[in-house]
Design a protein around this motif. Structure first.
Motif, PDB file in Angstrom:
ATOM      1  N   CYS A 100       0.836  -1.200   0.000  1.00  0.00           N
ATOM      2  CA  CYS A 100       0.000   0.000   0.000  1.00  0.00           C
ATOM      3  C   CYS A 100       0.871   1.249   0.000  1.00  0.00           C
ATOM      4  CB  CYS A 100      -0.909  -0.027   1.219  1.00  0.00           C
ATOM      5  SG  CYS A 100      -2.036   1.380   1.332  1.00  0.00           S
ATOM      6  N   ARG A 101       1.922   1.231   0.797  1.00  0.00           N
ATOM      7  CA  ARG A 101       2.815   2.378   0.891  1.00  0.00           C
ATOM      8  C   ARG A 101       3.496   2.656  -0.448  1.00  0.00           C
ATOM      9  NH1 ARG A 101       8.286   2.679   4.535  1.00  0.00           N
ATOM     10  NH2 ARG A 101       8.871   1.106   3.003  1.00  0.00           N
ATOM     11  N   THR A 102       3.985   1.605  -1.086  1.00  0.00           N
ATOM     12  CA  THR A 102       4.666   1.770  -2.374  1.00  0.00           C
ATOM     13  C   THR A 102       3.716   2.289  -3.441  1.00  0.00           C
ATOM     14  OG1 THR A 102       6.240   0.010  -1.853  1.00  0.00           O
ATOM     15  CG2 THR A 102       5.966   0.585  -4.177  1.00  0.00           C
ATOM     16  N   ASP A 103       2.514   1.708  -3.500  1.00  0.00           N
ATOM     17  CA  ASP A 103       1.535   2.123  -4.504  1.00  0.00           C
ATOM     18  C   ASP A 103       1.169   3.585  -4.335  1.00  0.00           C
ATOM     19  OD1 ASP A 103      -0.618   1.564  -6.564  1.00  0.00           O
ATOM     20  OD2 ASP A 103      -1.870   2.137  -4.872  1.00  0.00           O
ATOM     21  N   ALA A 104       0.920   4.012  -3.101  1.00  0.00           N
ATOM     22  CA  ALA A 104       0.538   5.406  -2.856  1.00  0.00           C
ATOM     23  C   ALA A 104       1.637   6.364  -3.286  1.00  0.00           C
ATOM     24  CB  ALA A 104       0.212   5.605  -1.374  1.00  0.00           C
ATOM     25  N   ARG A 105       2.869   6.042  -2.932  1.00  0.00           N
ATOM     26  CA  ARG A 105       3.979   6.934  -3.297  1.00  0.00           C
ATOM     27  C   ARG A 105       4.132   7.030  -4.812  1.00  0.00           C
ATOM     28  NH1 ARG A 105       9.243   6.151  -4.596  1.00  0.00           N
ATOM     29  NH2 ARG A 105       9.074   3.916  -4.120  1.00  0.00           N
ATOM     30  N   LEU A 106       4.021   5.896  -5.509  1.00  0.00           N
ATOM     31  CA  LEU A 106       4.182   5.912  -6.960  1.00  0.00           C
ATOM     32  C   LEU A 106       3.057   6.683  -7.647  1.00  0.00           C
ATOM     33  CD1 LEU A 106       5.377   2.238  -7.637  1.00  0.00           C
ATOM     34  CD2 LEU A 106       6.752   4.336  -7.628  1.00  0.00           C
ATOM     35  N   VAL A 107       1.841   6.536  -7.147  1.00  0.00           N
ATOM     36  CA  VAL A 107       0.708   7.264  -7.735  1.00  0.00           C
ATOM     37  C   VAL A 107       0.883   8.769  -7.553  1.00  0.00           C
ATOM     38  CG1 VAL A 107      -1.757   7.753  -7.487  1.00  0.00           C
ATOM     39  CG2 VAL A 107      -0.957   5.389  -7.567  1.00  0.00           C
ATOM     40  N   LEU A 108       1.199   9.201  -6.338  1.00  0.00           N
ATOM     41  CA  LEU A 108       1.286  10.637  -6.052  1.00  0.00           C
ATOM     42  C   LEU A 108       2.471  11.286  -6.760  1.00  0.00           C
ATOM     43  CD1 LEU A 108       0.364  10.390  -2.284  1.00  0.00           C
ATOM     44  CD2 LEU A 108      -1.047  11.413  -4.076  1.00  0.00           C
ATOM     45  N   THR A 109       3.638  10.670  -6.696  1.00  0.00           N
ATOM     46  CA  THR A 109       4.795  11.254  -7.387  1.00  0.00           C
ATOM     47  C   THR A 109       4.621  11.164  -8.903  1.00  0.00           C
ATOM     48  OG1 THR A 109       6.007   9.147  -7.206  1.00  0.00           O
ATOM     49  CG2 THR A 109       6.386  10.782  -5.482  1.00  0.00           C
ATOM     50  N   GLY A 110       3.890  10.144  -9.360  1.00  0.00           N
ATOM     51  CA  GLY A 110       3.611  10.041 -10.798  1.00  0.00           C
ATOM     52  C   GLY A 110       2.739  11.178 -11.295  1.00  0.00           C
ATOM     53  N   TRP A 111       1.733  11.575 -10.486  1.00  0.00           N
ATOM     54  CA  TRP A 111       0.889  12.701 -10.891  1.00  0.00           C
ATOM     55  C   TRP A 111       1.672  14.016 -10.846  1.00  0.00           C
ATOM     56  CZ3 TRP A 111      -2.812  12.238 -13.940  1.00  0.00           C
ATOM     57  CH2 TRP A 111      -3.732  11.197 -13.870  1.00  0.00           C
ATOM     58  N   VAL A 112       2.610  14.131  -9.937  1.00  0.00           N
ATOM     59  CA  VAL A 112       3.445  15.339  -9.933  1.00  0.00           C
ATOM     60  C   VAL A 112       4.184  15.461 -11.257  1.00  0.00           C
ATOM     61  CG1 VAL A 112       5.493  16.417  -8.926  1.00  0.00           C
ATOM     62  CG2 VAL A 112       3.717  15.492  -7.433  1.00  0.00           C
ATOM     63  N   TRP A 115       1.624  16.340 -14.035  1.00  0.00           N
ATOM     64  CA  TRP A 115       1.163  17.734 -13.994  1.00  0.00           C
ATOM     65  C   TRP A 115       2.269  18.692 -14.386  1.00  0.00           C
ATOM     66  CZ3 TRP A 115      -2.427  18.938  -9.229  1.00  0.00           C
ATOM     67  CH2 TRP A 115      -3.478  18.018  -9.208  1.00  0.00           C
ATOM     68  N   ALA A 116       3.496  18.391 -13.987  1.00  0.00           N
ATOM     69  CA  ALA A 116       4.606  19.268 -14.352  1.00  0.00           C
ATOM     70  C   ALA A 116       4.697  19.399 -15.866  1.00  0.00           C
ATOM     71  CB  ALA A 116       5.909  18.729 -13.776  1.00  0.00           C
ATOM     72  N   ASP A 117       4.414  18.310 -16.565  1.00  0.00           N
ATOM     73  CA  ASP A 117       4.457  18.327 -18.029  1.00  0.00           C
ATOM     74  C   ASP A 117       3.229  19.023 -18.610  1.00  0.00           C
ATOM     75  OD1 ASP A 117       5.526  17.488 -20.646  1.00  0.00           O
ATOM     76  OD2 ASP A 117       3.801  16.130 -20.685  1.00  0.00           O
ATOM     77  N   VAL A 118       2.042  18.645 -18.138  1.00  0.00           N
ATOM     78  CA  VAL A 118       0.794  19.192 -18.688  1.00  0.00           C
ATOM     79  C   VAL A 118       0.645  20.678 -18.369  1.00  0.00           C
ATOM     80  CG1 VAL A 118      -1.719  19.070 -18.569  1.00  0.00           C
ATOM     81  CG2 VAL A 118      -0.378  16.956 -18.645  1.00  0.00           C
ATOM     82  N   LEU A 119       0.997  21.062 -17.140  1.00  0.00           N
ATOM     83  CA  LEU A 119       0.812  22.446 -16.701  1.00  0.00           C
ATOM     84  C   LEU A 119       2.039  23.318 -16.935  1.00  0.00           C
ATOM     85  CD1 LEU A 119      -0.966  21.791 -13.268  1.00  0.00           C
ATOM     86  CD2 LEU A 119      -2.003  22.039 -15.538  1.00  0.00           C
ATOM     87  N   ASP A 120       3.090  22.715 -17.507  1.00  0.00           N
ATOM     88  CA  ASP A 120       4.340  23.433 -17.762  1.00  0.00           C
ATOM     89  C   ASP A 120       4.890  24.026 -16.462  1.00  0.00           C
ATOM     90  OD1 ASP A 120       6.468  24.370 -19.259  1.00  0.00           O
ATOM     91  OD2 ASP A 120       5.469  26.236 -19.823  1.00  0.00           O
ATOM     92  N   GLN A 121       5.008  23.169 -15.459  1.00  0.00           N
ATOM     93  CA  GLN A 121       5.514  23.553 -14.155  1.00  0.00           C
ATOM     94  C   GLN A 121       6.807  22.792 -13.861  1.00  0.00           C
ATOM     95  OE1 GLN A 121       3.643  25.585 -11.470  1.00  0.00           O
ATOM     96  NE2 GLN A 121       2.979  26.386 -13.435  1.00  0.00           N
ATOM     97  N   GLN A 122       7.606  23.349 -12.979  1.00  0.00           N
ATOM     98  CA  GLN A 122       8.832  22.673 -12.584  1.00  0.00           C
ATOM     99  C   GLN A 122       8.525  21.689 -11.457  1.00  0.00           C
ATOM    100  OE1 GLN A 122      12.026  25.281 -11.571  1.00  0.00           O
ATOM    101  NE2 GLN A 122      13.457  23.636 -11.051  1.00  0.00           N
ATOM    102  N   ALA A 123       8.952  20.446 -11.634  1.00  0.00           N
ATOM    103  CA  ALA A 123       8.753  19.433 -10.597  1.00  0.00           C
ATOM    104  C   ALA A 123       9.634  19.748  -9.398  1.00  0.00           C
ATOM    105  CB  ALA A 123       9.073  18.048 -11.153  1.00  0.00           C
ATOM    106  N   PRO A 124       9.236  19.317  -8.219  1.00  0.00           N
ATOM    107  CA  PRO A 124      10.026  19.607  -7.020  1.00  0.00           C
ATOM    108  C   PRO A 124      11.316  18.806  -6.976  1.00  0.00           C
ATOM    109  CG  PRO A 124       8.255  18.105  -6.475  1.00  0.00           C
ATOM    110  CD  PRO A 124       8.027  18.519  -7.897  1.00  0.00           C
ATOM    111  N   VAL A 125      12.231  19.223  -6.133  1.00  0.00           N
ATOM    112  CA  VAL A 125      13.421  18.429  -5.839  1.00  0.00           C
ATOM    113  C   VAL A 125      13.011  17.396  -4.800  1.00  0.00           C
ATOM    114  CG1 VAL A 125      15.756  18.469  -4.908  1.00  0.00           C
ATOM    115  CG2 VAL A 125      14.943  20.372  -6.334  1.00  0.00           C
ATOM    116  N   TRP A 126      13.168  16.126  -5.134  1.00  0.00           N
ATOM    117  CA  TRP A 126      12.664  15.078  -4.264  1.00  0.00           C
ATOM    118  C   TRP A 126      13.626  14.787  -3.116  1.00  0.00           C
ATOM    119  CZ3 TRP A 126       7.810  14.235  -4.920  1.00  0.00           C
ATOM    120  CH2 TRP A 126       7.228  14.321  -6.196  1.00  0.00           C
ATOM    121  N   PRO A 127      13.119  14.741  -1.885  1.00  0.00           N
ATOM    122  CA  PRO A 127      13.947  14.310  -0.758  1.00  0.00           C
ATOM    123  C   PRO A 127      14.207  12.810  -0.838  1.00  0.00           C
ATOM    124  CG  PRO A 127      11.693  14.671  -0.044  1.00  0.00           C
ATOM    125  CD  PRO A 127      11.770  15.115  -1.479  1.00  0.00           C
TER     126      PRO A 127
END
Length: 213
Positions: free
Chosen positions: A84-96, A99-111
């Protein structure tokens, strides 16, 4: 007969739940879906941190608010928590990244840490949700996936009994159904014998309540 130029405009509906949208609405989703998605993104970092504590109970993640049980004890560990933890992280970071591509935004620097990545992803998505709700072509998928991830993480973090969802087999003319819960790794259709792994299961349509009963 009403002239074509005077015909009433078709009613716009929410792309996620198909409720009628207000005539002046600029978003593709209704207020209900918009507000619930924002709330789920706000809730997820804390819930996700509880999953991390269930896997590594001796460690408290930094900079993330974590709830504890009334008894003060550790949340019970279940084998499905890691998946569950892995799936949630992959879904959320995948949407980031999407969106960065679709909205022409800069993705964050990942910790480095998974908990911190989810916290960063949820904050990034929340700040851009208003715009994504207006222009993203897959806004219905966004609402649905965030709702699913929130439900699964919440149930796993709180140690609730898993509620099954019945899915419809993808084999043409089969109509068989498969039982799916947050801990399901794979399943086999009783109708045709088709076997699905977890990723394939999440792509299957949900059976109607009357049919599933």
């Amino acid at each position: 007969m009403i002239p074509a130029e005077h015909s009433p405009a078709p009613t716009r509906t929410c792309h996620a739940c198909h409720r009628a949208l207000h005539p002046t609405a600029t978003a593709q989703v209704c207020d209900h879906c918009h507000q619930h998605t924002a709330r789920r993104l706000a809730d997820l970092p804390g819930l996700y941190a509880e999953l991390d504590l269930a896997l590594t109970p001796g460690r408290r993640p930094s900079a993330v608010s974590v709830r504890v049980t009334c008894s003060g004890g550790q949340l019970p560990f279940k084998p499905h928590v890691a998946d569950c933890r892995t799936d949630a992280r992959l879904v959320l970071t995948g949407w980031v990244r999407d969106w960065a591509d679709v909205l022409d935004q800069q993705a964050p620097v990942w910790p480095v840490g998974h908990v911190e990545q989810v916290a960063v992803a949820c904050e990034w998505l929340r700040w851009r949700w208003d715009r994504a709700a207006r222009v993203h072509p897959a806004v219905d998928e966004i609402v649905g996936e965030i709702r699913r991830v929130h439900r699964e993480v919440d149930e796993a973090a709180r140690g609730r009994e898993e509620r099954p969802v019945w899915l419809v087999c993808a084999t043409p003319e089969c109509g068989g159904q498969l039982r799916f819960t947050v801990s399901t790794g794979s399943a086999t259709c009783s109708g045709c014998g088709a076997r699905y792994d977890r990723i394939a299961l999440t792509a299957l349509p949900v059976a109607g309540r009357a049919t599933a009963a």
